[in-house]
Write a protein that holds these residues in place. Structure first.
Motif, PDB file in Angstrom:
ATOM      1  N   LEU A  30      -0.302  10.447   4.529  1.00 11.21           N
ATOM      2  CA  LEU A  30      -1.485   9.918   4.486  1.00 11.21           C
ATOM      3  C   LEU A  30      -1.713   8.527   4.714  1.00 11.21           C
ATOM      4  N   VAL A  31      -0.863   7.903   3.748  1.00 15.52           N
ATOM      5  CA  VAL A  31      -1.009   6.243   3.369  1.00 15.52           C
ATOM      6  C   VAL A  31       0.208   5.525   4.809  1.00 15.52           C
ATOM      7  N   THR A  60       0.232  12.689   0.351  1.00 16.73           N
ATOM      8  CA  THR A  60      -0.277  11.248  -0.205  1.00 16.73           C
ATOM      9  C   THR A  60       0.684  10.145   0.768  1.00 16.73           C
ATOM     10  N   TRP A  61       2.068  10.410   0.867  1.00 15.67           N
ATOM     11  CA  TRP A  61       3.000   9.701   1.633  1.00 15.67           C
ATOM     12  C   TRP A  61       2.739   9.702   3.062  1.00 15.67           C
ATOM     13  N   GLY A  72       2.904   9.654  10.381  1.00 18.70           N
ATOM     14  CA  GLY A  72       2.542   9.963   9.290  1.00 18.70           C
ATOM     15  C   GLY A  72       2.730  11.507   9.011  1.00 18.70           C
ATOM     16  N   ALA A 122       0.816   3.654  -3.265  1.00 17.96           N
ATOM     17  CA  ALA A 122       0.048   4.857  -3.415  1.00 17.96           C
ATOM     18  C   ALA A 122       1.216   6.050  -3.315  1.00 17.96           C
ATOM     19  N   GLY A 123       2.282   5.772  -2.579  1.00 17.80           N
ATOM     20  CA  GLY A 123       3.418   6.833  -2.644  1.00 17.80           C
ATOM     21  C   GLY A 123       3.941   7.094  -4.036  1.00 17.80           C
ATOM     22  N   ARG A 156      11.492   1.145  -0.509  1.00 21.30           N
ATOM     23  CA  ARG A 156      10.826   2.139  -1.233  1.00 21.30           C
ATOM     24  C   ARG A 156      11.524   2.567  -2.565  1.00 21.30           C
ATOM     25  N   ALA A 216      -2.402   5.710   7.546  1.00 21.08           N
ATOM     26  CA  ALA A 216      -3.534   4.758   7.633  1.00 21.08           C
ATOM     27  C   ALA A 216      -2.906   3.301   7.818  1.00 21.08           C
ATOM     28  N   MET A 217      -2.020   3.017   7.330  1.00 27.33           N
ATOM     29  CA  MET A 217      -1.287   1.508   7.648  1.00 27.33           C
ATOM     30  C   MET A 217      -0.646   1.544   8.867  1.00 27.33           C
ATOM     31  N   ALA A 272       0.763  -1.131   0.016  1.00 28.99           N
ATOM     32  CA  ALA A 272       0.080  -0.169   0.072  1.00 28.99           C
ATOM     33  C   ALA A 272       1.010   1.198   0.007  1.00 28.99           C
ATOM     34  N   LEU A 273       1.992   1.278   0.838  1.00 28.52           N
ATOM     35  CA  LEU A 273       2.767   2.419   0.936  1.00 28.52           C
ATOM     36  C   LEU A 273       3.518   2.713  -0.485  1.00 28.52           C
TER      37      LEU A 273
END
Length: 228
Positions: free
Chosen positions: A46-47, A43-44, A156, A20-21, A178, A50-51, A16-17
């Motif tokens: 928030l993801v 976006t980075w 986050g 999305a990122g 990443r 969220a995770m 997901a990271l």
């Protein structure tokens, strides 16, 4: 079964990271800049947030080999868990980059990180950025887990903040896997060594900073042994 759940959480969370990122970077290029740098940084952040909330109570939502190393160096994660965590993170990251390659092709190097200036500038920035991130994670986490009402927001927030101001210079990776996944899948390996080594050095440097601010026995009361 406990370790299987933790590895699954790390793989899913890292997928997901990265999806999305780095996907935000690709989407920004495809859309002609409509996402914007600010949108990518948000976006980075928030993801990650969220995770952390979704998976923090399962595996700690490390999603980052440097973070896993930091927890191990701080004696808050058993050594036997490091390899399985990192392999799970790699599986999730490469799956995400592979899927982005299928969907978009080799656009924006699939979000791979590259220095905008000199190599040493990005190297130093990545060390400092990762050290700051690791320090916050250690301070808000319990044992090897990022749990608590404010942990997700804090972690986050740091990721979003650092991506906001340092992203245009060094990419603000703070995460070896990443950077590795999009670089390998896109075939652009230039300067990858920076993003493999600097975050590891930064995470290691954060551990004594955390220990000295929290006391010599900072992790003794909440050290948690993960069951296989």
């Amino acid at each position: 079964m406990a370790m299987v759940r933790k590895c699954a959480a790390e793989a899913i969370g890292t997928f997901a990271l990265v999806f999305a990122g780095t996907g935000a970077v690709v989407a920004d290029r495809v859309s002609g800049g409509q996402v914007t740098h600010v949108g990518v940084a948000i976006t980075w952040g928030l993801v990650v947030m969220a995770m952390a909330y979704a998976l923090g109570d399962v595996s700690g939502a490390h999603l980052n080999p440097a973070v896993t190393l930091g927890f191990w160096l701080s004696k808050r994660l058993p050594g036997r868990c490091v390899g399985t965590y990192v392999l799970s993170q790699a599986a999730g990251a490469f799956a995400a980059s592979g899927l982005l390659r299928v969907i978009f092709g080799d656009v924006a190097f699939l979000g791979a990180t590259l220095p905008a200036g000199s190599w040493w500038q990005s190297f130093v920035l990545e060390i400092v950025l990762t050290a700051g991130l690791m320090f916050v994670i250690l301070c808000v986490s319990t044992g090897p887990k990022e749990v608590g009402v404010m942990a997700g927001i804090a972690v986050g927030g740091v990721v979003g903040l650092e991506a906001m101001f340092a992203g245009p210079i060094c990419g603000a990776s703070m995460n070896p896997i990443r950077s590795m996944a999009p670089a390998v899948v896109s075939g652009h390996l230039d300067f990858l060594w920076i993003y493999l080594s600097a975050p590891v050095i930064g995470a290691a440097a954060a551990v004594p900073c955390w220990a000295v601010t929290r006391g010599a026995g900072a992790g003794a009361h909440d050290q948690e042994v993960l069951n296989d």
